[in-house]
Design an enzyme around this catalytic site. Structure first.
Site, short mmCIF file in Angstrom:
data_model
loop_
_atom_site.label_atom_id
_atom_site.label_comp_id
_atom_site.label_asym_id
_atom_site.label_seq_id
_atom_site.Cartn_x
_atom_site.Cartn_y
_atom_site.Cartn_z
N GLY A 160 42.14 64.13 41.69
CA GLY A 160 42.98 63.52 40.67
C GLY A 160 44.02 64.45 40.10
O GLY A 160 44.66 64.14 39.09
N GLU A 210 34.68 67.45 48.62
CA GLU A 210 35.70 67.19 47.61
C GLU A 210 35.80 68.38 46.67
O GLU A 210 35.00 68.52 45.74
CB GLU A 210 35.32 65.94 46.78
CG GLU A 210 35.25 64.67 47.58
CD GLU A 210 35.48 63.43 46.71
OE1 GLU A 210 36.27 62.59 47.12
OE2 GLU A 210 34.88 63.33 45.62
N SER A 231 42.99 64.09 46.19
CA SER A 231 44.43 63.87 46.28
C SER A 231 44.92 63.59 47.69
O SER A 231 46.00 64.04 48.09
CB SER A 231 45.19 65.04 45.65
OG SER A 231 44.84 65.18 44.27
N LYS A 268 36.36 54.24 41.57
CA LYS A 268 35.96 54.81 40.28
C LYS A 268 35.88 53.68 39.24
O LYS A 268 35.57 52.54 39.60
CB LYS A 268 36.91 55.93 39.87
CG LYS A 268 37.02 56.98 40.98
CD LYS A 268 37.63 58.28 40.57
CE LYS A 268 37.69 59.22 41.76
NZ LYS A 268 38.19 60.56 41.40
N ASN A 318 37.20 55.05 46.85
CA ASN A 318 36.35 55.14 45.67
C ASN A 318 37.19 54.63 44.50
O ASN A 318 38.06 55.34 44.02
CB ASN A 318 35.90 56.59 45.45
CG ASN A 318 35.14 56.76 44.14
OD1 ASN A 318 34.81 55.78 43.47
ND2 ASN A 318 34.87 58.01 43.78
#
Ligand code: 13P
Length: 249
Positions: free
Chosen positions: A172, A166, A211, A11, A9
């Protein structure tokens, strides 16, 4: 036996030159990768990435979609448009969409419906916040997030869907759920489906995200209910992404 899937992803990262370089590096490393691979890129780069992925085994995905088919929805992108550009997957209900853009469980469910209707696979994201985990609500939150979608699209549609667990507190932050913490939630998710349709439950790919790095991927992917990963930061570094893919071999 479920084939593992590693999805990047990106982002809101990228640029024409950076994308091209990243995809070239990923392509170079693909011969050593056995799992299914997916990259979910920002809307403006879908065409660029689709073109570079022709004849590659990397699938293309988007990161969001409108729940509406067409109409006066300025700034929105329909599922049909994504399918036409070559997407086969769409991330739906990412926690950043839920938290920053107010997407409710019901909106997420309608987005899944739109993605399915366009012949693509939703990657449905679920997960609890730190406060919810500390309050002991993790399994209830995840079950509710799934239940609303199941009610809307029907359990049988999950034969053409992917679920990504998630935990919000692990995204993150460098904090990863331990393999045991993740596996407990993944097992509960599969159990929820098993109560509705045992064939769907057995075939459902449940990815872990939050992560994931080359250093922790192997142990996470070794858990019996973890069928791959949804990778954020590490998906932007070809060597890391490829190492994570190889951990899923
Ligand atoms: P990180 O891997 O950067 O924690 O992001 C996870 C994520 O949100 C993937 O969708």
């Amino acid at each position: 036996m479920r084939k593992k899937l590693v999805a990047g992803n990106w982002k809101m990262h990228g640029g024409l030159q950076a994308n091209a370089a990243l995809l070239d590096q990923i392509a170079d490393g693909l011969p050593g990768v056995a799992c299914d691979v997916l990259v979910c890129v920002p809307f403006p780069y879908l065409s660029q990435v689709a073109e570079r992925l022709v004849d590659s085994r990397v699938a293309l995905g988007a990161q969001n979609v409108s729940e509406h088919a067409a109409g006066a929805f300025t700034g929105e992108v329909s599922a049909f448009m994504l399918a036409e550009l070559g997407c086969s997957f769409v991330i739906v209900g990412h926690s950043e969409r839920r938290a920053l853009y107010g997407e409710s469980d019901l909106v997420v469910a309608h987005k899944c419906q739109a993605v399915l209707a366009a012949g693509m696979q939703p990657v449905l994201c679920v997960g609890e916040t730190l406060a919810e985990r500390e309050a002991g609500e993790t399994l209830a939150v995840v079950a509710r997030q799934l239940h609303v979608v199941i009610d809307c699209v029907g359990v049988e549609s999950f034969a053409r869907m992917v679920v990504a667990y998630e935990p919000v507190w692990a995204i993150g932050t460098g904090l990863t759920a331990s393999p045991a913490q993740a596996e407990a939630v993944h097992a509960a998710i599969r159990l929820q489906f098993a109560g509705l349709d045992s064939v769907v439950a057995e075939g459902l790919r449940i990815l872990y995200g939050g992560s994931v790095k080359p250093q922790n991927a192997l142990e996470l992917f070794a858990q019996s209910n973890i069928d791959g990963g949804l990778i954020g930061g590490a998906a932007l570094v070809a060597d890391d992404f490829l190492a994570i893919c190889r951990a899923a071999n």
